[in-house]
Each structure stands twice: as C-alpha cells, then as structure tokens.
Scaffold this motif. Structure first.
Motif, PDB file in Angstrom:
ATOM      1  N   ILE A 119       6.007  -0.004   5.326  1.00 46.40           N
ATOM      2  CA  ILE A 119       5.742   1.307   4.717  1.00 46.40           C
ATOM      3  C   ILE A 119       6.858   1.688   3.758  1.00 46.40           C
ATOM      4  O   ILE A 119       6.613   2.210   2.661  1.00 46.40           O
ATOM      5  N   LEU A 120       8.098   1.417   4.157  1.00 49.07           N
ATOM      6  CA  LEU A 120       9.239   1.698   3.282  1.00 49.07           C
ATOM      7  C   LEU A 120       9.119   0.936   1.967  1.00 49.07           C
ATOM      8  O   LEU A 120       9.373   1.487   0.888  1.00 49.07           O
ATOM      9  N   ALA A 121       8.718  -0.334   2.049  1.00 49.38           N
ATOM     10  CA  ALA A 121       8.556  -1.134   0.837  1.00 49.38           C
ATOM     11  C   ALA A 121       7.434  -0.584  -0.046  1.00 49.38           C
ATOM     12  O   ALA A 121       7.569  -0.537  -1.278  1.00 49.38           O
ATOM     13  N   ILE A 122       6.326  -0.176   0.580  1.00 48.16           N
ATOM     14  CA  ILE A 122       5.207   0.392  -0.191  1.00 48.16           C
ATOM     15  C   ILE A 122       5.631   1.687  -0.873  1.00 48.16           C
ATOM     16  O   ILE A 122       5.364   1.889  -2.060  1.00 48.16           O
ATOM     17  N   TRP A 123       6.294   2.559  -0.137  1.00 50.40           N
ATOM     18  CA  TRP A 123       6.748   3.837  -0.701  1.00 50.40           C
ATOM     19  C   TRP A 123       7.684   3.596  -1.901  1.00 50.40           C
ATOM     20  O   TRP A 123       7.583   4.286  -2.906  1.00 50.40           O
ATOM     21  N   ARG A 124       8.596   2.630  -1.763  1.00 51.71           N
ATOM     22  CA  ARG A 124       9.548   2.389  -2.853  1.00 51.71           C
ATOM     23  C   ARG A 124       8.857   1.740  -4.043  1.00 51.71           C
ATOM     24  O   ARG A 124       9.207   2.018  -5.197  1.00 51.71           O
ATOM     25  N   TYR A 125       7.886   0.877  -3.775  1.00 51.54           N
ATOM     26  CA  TYR A 125       7.151   0.259  -4.885  1.00 51.54           C
ATOM     27  C   TYR A 125       6.378   1.312  -5.672  1.00 51.54           C
ATOM     28  O   TYR A 125       6.345   1.283  -6.908  1.00 51.54           O
ATOM     29  N   VAL A 126       5.758   2.242  -4.961  1.00 48.95           N
ATOM     30  CA  VAL A 126       5.040   3.328  -5.632  1.00 48.95           C
ATOM     31  C   VAL A 126       6.004   4.149  -6.484  1.00 48.95           C
ATOM     32  O   VAL A 126       5.688   4.538  -7.617  1.00 48.95           O
ATOM     33  N   TYR A 127       7.209   4.365  -5.967  1.00 46.65           N
ATOM     34  CA  TYR A 127       8.193   5.168  -6.704  1.00 46.65           C
ATOM     35  C   TYR A 127       8.656   4.456  -7.976  1.00 46.65           C
ATOM     36  O   TYR A 127       8.652   5.040  -9.064  1.00 46.65           O
ATOM     37  N   VAL A 128       9.067   3.185  -7.837  1.00 51.05           N
ATOM     38  CA  VAL A 128       9.610   2.484  -9.008  1.00 51.05           C
ATOM     39  C   VAL A 128       8.527   2.142 -10.018  1.00 51.05           C
ATOM     40  O   VAL A 128       8.805   1.982 -11.210  1.00 51.05           O
ATOM     41  N   SER A 129       7.272   2.033  -9.544  1.00 52.54           N
ATOM     42  CA  SER A 129       6.174   1.723 -10.456  1.00 52.54           C
ATOM     43  C   SER A 129       5.652   2.970 -11.156  1.00 52.54           C
ATOM     44  O   SER A 129       4.831   2.867 -12.064  1.00 52.54           O
ATOM     45  N   GLN A 130       6.091   4.148 -10.670  1.00 54.22           N
ATOM     46  CA  GLN A 130       5.664   5.421 -11.238  1.00 54.22           C
ATOM     47  C   GLN A 130       4.145   5.565 -11.225  1.00 54.22           C
ATOM     48  O   GLN A 130       3.518   5.987 -12.201  1.00 54.22           O
ATOM     49  N   ILE A 131       3.577   5.142 -10.100  1.00 50.62           N
ATOM     50  CA  ILE A 131       2.134   5.285  -9.924  1.00 50.62           C
ATOM     51  C   ILE A 131       1.819   6.761  -9.696  1.00 50.62           C
ATOM     52  O   ILE A 131       2.416   7.421  -8.846  1.00 50.62           O
ATOM     53  N   HIS A 132       0.895   7.306 -10.454  1.00 50.72           N
ATOM     54  CA  HIS A 132       0.607   8.739 -10.382  1.00 50.72           C
ATOM     55  C   HIS A 132      -0.124   9.112  -9.099  1.00 50.72           C
ATOM     56  O   HIS A 132       0.025  10.224  -8.592  1.00 50.72           O
ATOM     57  N   ALA A 133      -0.923   8.201  -8.573  1.00 57.29           N
ATOM     58  CA  ALA A 133      -1.670   8.500  -7.343  1.00 57.29           C
ATOM     59  C   ALA A 133      -0.776   8.262  -6.134  1.00 57.29           C
ATOM     60  O   ALA A 133      -1.008   7.380  -5.316  1.00 57.29           O
ATOM     61  N   SER A 134       0.294   9.044  -6.032  1.00 50.12           N
ATOM     62  CA  SER A 134       1.291   8.824  -4.977  1.00 50.12           C
ATOM     63  C   SER A 134       1.577  10.103  -4.212  1.00 50.12           C
ATOM     64  O   SER A 134       2.726  10.394  -3.887  1.00 50.12           O
ATOM     65  N   ASN A 135       0.528  10.901  -3.950  1.00 48.94           N
ATOM     66  CA  ASN A 135       0.718  12.182  -3.272  1.00 48.94           C
ATOM     67  C   ASN A 135       1.309  12.004  -1.874  1.00 48.94           C
ATOM     68  O   ASN A 135       2.163  12.783  -1.448  1.00 48.94           O
ATOM     69  N   ILE A 136       0.848  10.981  -1.163  1.00 51.10           N
ATOM     70  CA  ILE A 136       1.362  10.751   0.192  1.00 51.10           C
ATOM     71  C   ILE A 136       2.812  10.283   0.131  1.00 51.10           C
ATOM     72  O   ILE A 136       3.675  10.767   0.869  1.00 51.10           O
ATOM     73  N   CYS A 137       3.105   9.353  -0.775  1.00 53.29           N
ATOM     74  CA  CYS A 137       4.437   8.748  -0.842  1.00 53.29           C
ATOM     75  C   CYS A 137       5.498   9.734  -1.298  1.00 53.29           C
ATOM     76  O   CYS A 137       6.683   9.542  -1.006  1.00 53.29           O
ATOM     77  N   SER A 138       5.112  10.750  -2.021  1.00 51.59           N
ATOM     78  CA  SER A 138       6.085  11.725  -2.524  1.00 51.59           C
ATOM     79  C   SER A 138       6.143  12.998  -1.689  1.00 51.59           C
ATOM     80  O   SER A 138       6.957  13.873  -1.969  1.00 51.59           O
ATOM     81  N   ASP A 139       5.300  13.091  -0.679  1.00 47.24           N
ATOM     82  CA  ASP A 139       5.245  14.290   0.152  1.00 47.24           C
ATOM     83  C   ASP A 139       5.900  13.999   1.501  1.00 47.24           C
ATOM     84  O   ASP A 139       5.482  13.079   2.220  1.00 47.24           O
TER      85      ASP A 139
END
Length: 319
Positions: A119-139
């Motif tokens: 999960i940590l790896a997924i959250w960080r990948y979403v962050y560095v990729s600047q994926i806009h559909a990241s409501n869960i990962c940024s909340d």
C-alpha cells in the motif's frame, strides 16, 4: 513431491544449524527484538506528530513490527535461552499453546506488514506520478480506513493456516526430580519415570501452509513490490526529465533574472518530495532483498517436500 532415495541429501547444514542455534541465535534475536521494539516505539511517537497519509501507513507498519518483536521476546527466551537443567515442565501445555499463538500471530502480522508495504508503494507511486484520481491516497482519513481494513482482512485471509498446527502429547523420560534425561544417558540412572510433554506438531499433509506462505505471503508481495518499485523509479526519472526540459526551455532573460519566491518554494517542496520518495524506495528495496530469498526457499520446500524442508529450510529459516 519428488521421490528420492534415502541416501540423497539436499543440504548438509546440521553442523551450522547446531552451532548457530546454541551460540548465536538466541542472543542475537533477543537483542534485535529489544532494540527493534524501542526503535518502533520512537517511530510511532515521531510519525504521529507528522500527520500525512504516508506517515499513517508507516505508523501501521511500525505497530505491526512492534507487536511481533514484543511477543517474540518471551518466545526466544523460553525456546533458545532455557535455564539448565531442562525440566519436563518446560514443555507444558500452556507453553505449547503460546508456541501455537506465536506461530500464527507472527504469520498474520508479517502478512499485514507485507500488505502495508505494498500500500505504501502504491500511495507513493500515485503521488510521484501525479495521478489526479488519487482521492484515497491523498486523504488521511481514507488512508486510515484502508490500514484498518488491512488489519482486519489479513487474519481472515490467513484462516486456512490456523488448522495446520496441533498440540500433541509425548512421553518423556525424566529422573525423579523431573529433569529430562537423554536417551544416551539413561543407563547412568537407576530409577527413571515418564512424564507427558506437549509439542507443537504440523498437521499439514498437503503442505498447505508451505504453499500459502511461499506464494501468497512471500512471492506475490515481492513480485508486486518489484513492479511498483520499477514504476516509482520510472516516474522519478520522468519527473526529473520534465523538470530539466522546463528549465532549459526558459529564456535567457528569465534564467538570468532572480527566481520568484513562489518558484523557489515549489522547487524546495519538489526536492523534499523526491528525497522522501527515494528514502521510501530504499525501504522497499531492502524489503525485497530480505523477502525474496525466503520466498524462493519456501517455494522450493513446497515443490521438493519434507526432506528439503527439514534439511535446508529448517536449518536456514527455523533455527
């Protein structure tokens, strides 16, 4: 399973196993658990004050590691550092129950740690990729919910493993004081008696625990983390390439003039984020270095059966 002659030996590690278990393992594991518990307590205290989705996951990891190490202390003292002479009461039913709890508890907590690392790896990948559909990962609240679901779901997933261990009673020869007497020493005694000791015994004829352990709890997380680590590295390199391209496309007047304060702050934040990502990436790579060999050894044990399990895995993984 492979059918092999009785003279065939996979690994000749009995001498290494005996030396390591008697002279090193108990003291080393106790030291690691004590200092690891203290370090995880400090991690939890510090990370709780630095609230973010990533730090919430790191707290969840620290809690899982702390629980494993804390309950491993009485286990390693009882099993690897017993007081001598050894009495039959050392193997009473209560300790057998604790051994079973230890085996299943560490298995579940280790699986939780693996899932939280993914999960940590997924959250960080979403962050560095600047994926806009990241409501869960940024909340932060949603991240906490994901962590709680992980702590609840992992014991359920591991449920088939709970029946692969059973407590069995055996007759043990002792002297009149209850001290266990080895077979080769029995002729030295005039009177001996039998007492019941309780040992944890695998009840797993189909090697279900070995397959689940090696594939689900080890190999699959390693494969997922390898893919995610590659994705994170690729995203970091792409971000760096875009940044260099953006800076090089600036006009000479802009490049020679003083950089705006907002641009300087933004650059500082990006550099901080890159350093955090690289640190977490190092954690993921260390996880892979430690877990991949165990996954391969466990999978090989599942394929080649009890002989390989006893001669190789037991000597290297269960000293």
């Amino acid at each position: 399973m492979a059918n092999l002659s009785n003279n065939f030996t996979y690994c000749d590690l009995e001498e290494f196993r005996k030396h390591y278990k008697e002279n090193i393992h108990g003291y080393l594991s106790l030291t690691v658990c004590i200092f690891g518990s203290i370090a995880n307590i400090f991690n939890i205290c510090v990370l709780r004050k630095m609230r973010s989705p990533t730090n919430c996951i790191l707290v969840g990891l620290a809690v899982a590691d702390l629980l494993v190490m804390a309950q491993y202390i009485p286990f390693t003292v009882h099993r690897n550092l017993p007081s001598l002479p050894l009495y039959y009461t050392h193997f009473n039913y209560s300790w057998a129950v604790f051994y079973k709890f230890h085996s299943l508890f560490t298995l579940v907590l280790h699986f939780i740690a693996c899932c939280l690392t993914i999960i940590l790896a997924i959250w960080r990948y979403v962050y560095v990729s600047q994926i806009h559909a990241s409501n869960i990962c940024s909340d932060q609240k949603r991240t906490v919910i994901v962590i709680l679901v992980t702590y609840i779901a992992c014991p359920i997933i591991c449920f088939p493993m709970y029946s692969t261990l059973e407590i069995m009673g055996y007759n043990q020869t002792c002297d009149l004081n209850g001290v266990i007497v080895l077979k080769e020493d029995r002729p030295k005694y005039r009177k001996l008696k039998n007492e019941t000791i309780f040992i944890l015994h695998p009840n797993d004829p189909n090697y279900l625990s070995v397959w689940v352990y090696s594939l689900l709890l080890k190999l699959l997380p390693c494969i997922l983390l390898t893919i995610l680590s590659y994705k994170i590295i690729s995203a970091l390199l792409e971000t760096r390439r875009r940044r260099i391209k953006l800076l090089s496309s600036s006009s000479p007047l802009q490049s020679g003039s003083r950089r705006p304060k907002s641009s300087t702050i933004q650059l500082y934040k990006e550099n901080q984020a890159d350093r955090t990502t690289k640190m977490l990436l190092a954690v993921l790579l260390l996880f892979l270095v430690t877990e991949f060999p165990q996954a391969i050894l466990g999978l090989t044990s599942a394929i080649y059966g009890q002989q390989f399990l006893d001669e190789c895995y037991a000597a290297l993984g269960k000293s």
